[in-house]
Design a protein around this motif. Structure first.
Motif, PDB file in Angstrom:
ATOM      1  N   GLU A   1       0.855  -1.172   0.000  1.00 20.97           N
ATOM      2  CA  GLU A   1       0.000   0.000   0.000  1.00 20.97           C
ATOM      3  C   GLU A   1       0.894   1.226   0.000  1.00 20.97           C
ATOM      4  O   GLU A   1       1.867   1.294   0.747  1.00 20.97           O
ATOM      5  N   LEU A   2       0.551   2.179  -0.837  1.00 20.00           N
ATOM      6  CA  LEU A   2       1.318   3.411  -0.971  1.00 20.00           C
ATOM      7  C   LEU A   2       0.577   4.536  -0.269  1.00 20.00           C
ATOM      8  O   LEU A   2      -0.644   4.580  -0.285  1.00 20.00           O
ATOM      9  N   ARG A   3       1.340   5.444   0.302  1.00 23.53           N
ATOM     10  CA  ARG A   3       0.740   6.660   0.844  1.00 23.53           C
ATOM     11  C   ARG A   3       1.808   7.742   0.904  1.00 23.53           C
ATOM     12  O   ARG A   3       3.004   7.457   0.930  1.00 23.53           O
TER      13      ARG A   3
ATOM     14  N   ILE B   1      -3.482  10.734  -7.784  1.00 21.70           N
ATOM     15  CA  ILE B   1      -4.160   9.557  -7.238  1.00 21.70           C
ATOM     16  C   ILE B   1      -3.608   9.230  -5.850  1.00 21.70           C
ATOM     17  O   ILE B   1      -4.362   8.988  -4.906  1.00 21.70           O
ATOM     18  N   ILE B   2      -2.295   9.244  -5.713  1.00 18.15           N
ATOM     19  CA  ILE B   2      -1.669   8.909  -4.429  1.00 18.15           C
ATOM     20  C   ILE B   2      -2.044   9.943  -3.364  1.00 18.15           C
ATOM     21  O   ILE B   2      -2.232   9.602  -2.194  1.00 18.15           O
ATOM     22  N   GLU B   3      -2.198  11.209  -3.775  1.00 16.38           N
ATOM     23  CA  GLU B   3      -2.561  12.271  -2.831  1.00 16.38           C
ATOM     24  C   GLU B   3      -3.923  12.035  -2.176  1.00 16.38           C
ATOM     25  O   GLU B   3      -4.169  12.535  -1.091  1.00 16.38           O
TER      26      GLU B   3
ATOM     27  N   SER C   1      -3.337   0.725  -3.031  1.00 19.08           N
ATOM     28  CA  SER C   1      -2.446  -0.400  -3.298  1.00 19.08           C
ATOM     29  C   SER C   1      -1.798  -0.218  -4.667  1.00 19.08           C
ATOM     30  O   SER C   1      -2.314   0.497  -5.531  1.00 19.08           O
ATOM     31  N   TYR C   2      -0.699  -0.888  -4.849  1.00 15.12           N
ATOM     32  CA  TYR C   2      -0.014  -0.877  -6.148  1.00 15.12           C
ATOM     33  C   TYR C   2      -0.952  -1.391  -7.240  1.00 15.12           C
ATOM     34  O   TYR C   2      -1.009  -0.830  -8.321  1.00 15.12           O
ATOM     35  N   THR C   3      -1.706  -2.424  -6.918  1.00 15.55           N
ATOM     36  CA  THR C   3      -2.647  -2.992  -7.891  1.00 15.55           C
ATOM     37  C   THR C   3      -3.728  -1.986  -8.262  1.00 15.55           C
ATOM     38  O   THR C   3      -4.037  -1.811  -9.439  1.00 15.55           O
ATOM     39  N   GLU C   4      -4.286  -1.300  -7.258  1.00 12.34           N
ATOM     40  CA  GLU C   4      -5.310  -0.289  -7.530  1.00 12.34           C
ATOM     41  C   GLU C   4      -4.736   0.856  -8.371  1.00 12.34           C
ATOM     42  O   GLU C   4      -5.400   1.348  -9.295  1.00 12.34           O
ATOM     43  N   LEU C   5      -3.529   1.266  -8.069  1.00 10.40           N
ATOM     44  CA  LEU C   5      -2.875   2.318  -8.843  1.00 10.40           C
ATOM     45  C   LEU C   5      -2.695   1.871 -10.290  1.00 10.40           C
ATOM     46  O   LEU C   5      -2.963   2.637 -11.224  1.00 10.40           O
TER      47      LEU C   5
END
Length: 92
Positions: A7-9, A46-48, A53-57
Motif C-alpha cells: 500500500e502506498l501513501r 491519485i496517491i494524494e 495499493s499498487y494494484t489499484e494504482l
C-alpha cells in the motif's frame, strides 16, 4: 524494490503544489524536492487522495492510458522508487 502487494501513501512530511501543469513535491524534513511532469502528475494526484495499493494504482493507470505493458510498469516502479528514495512516499 518490489511494490506488488504494497500500500502506498504520502509521507507525513511531504507537501506538494501544482504550478503550470507540474507538481513540486517537497520533503519538509530534508528540504529535498522533486518536480513531477507528464503522467507522473496523474499518478501523484491519485496517491494524494489517500492510501492505495499498487494494484489499484495500476488499474487507474490502465483506465487512463490503456493496458500496462512492461515499459510502463518499469517506469511506474522507477517513479515510485524515486519518490520513496526522496522520502515522499511510504509503503505498508
Amino acid at each position: 524494490m518490489d511494490f506488488k502487494d504494497k500500500e502506498l501513501r504520502l509521507a507525513d512530511h511531504a507537501v506538494s503544489s501544482e504550478i503550470n501543469e507540474e507538481i513540486i513535491v517537497l520533503n519538509i524534513d530534508s528540504g529535498r524536492y522533486i518536480e513531477i511532469k507528464g503522467s507522473g502528475v496523474f499518478i501523484w494526484r491519485i496517491i494524494e487522495k489517500g492510501k492505495i495499493s499498487y494494484t489499484e494504482l495500476s488499474i487507474h493507470i490502465n483506465e487512463e492510458f490503456g493496458e500496462i505493458n512492461s515499459d510502463i510498469k518499469n517506469d511506474l516502479d522507477l517513479f515510485l522508487g524515486q519518490m520513496y528514495d526522496a522520502g515522499l512516499l511510504e509503503f505498508n
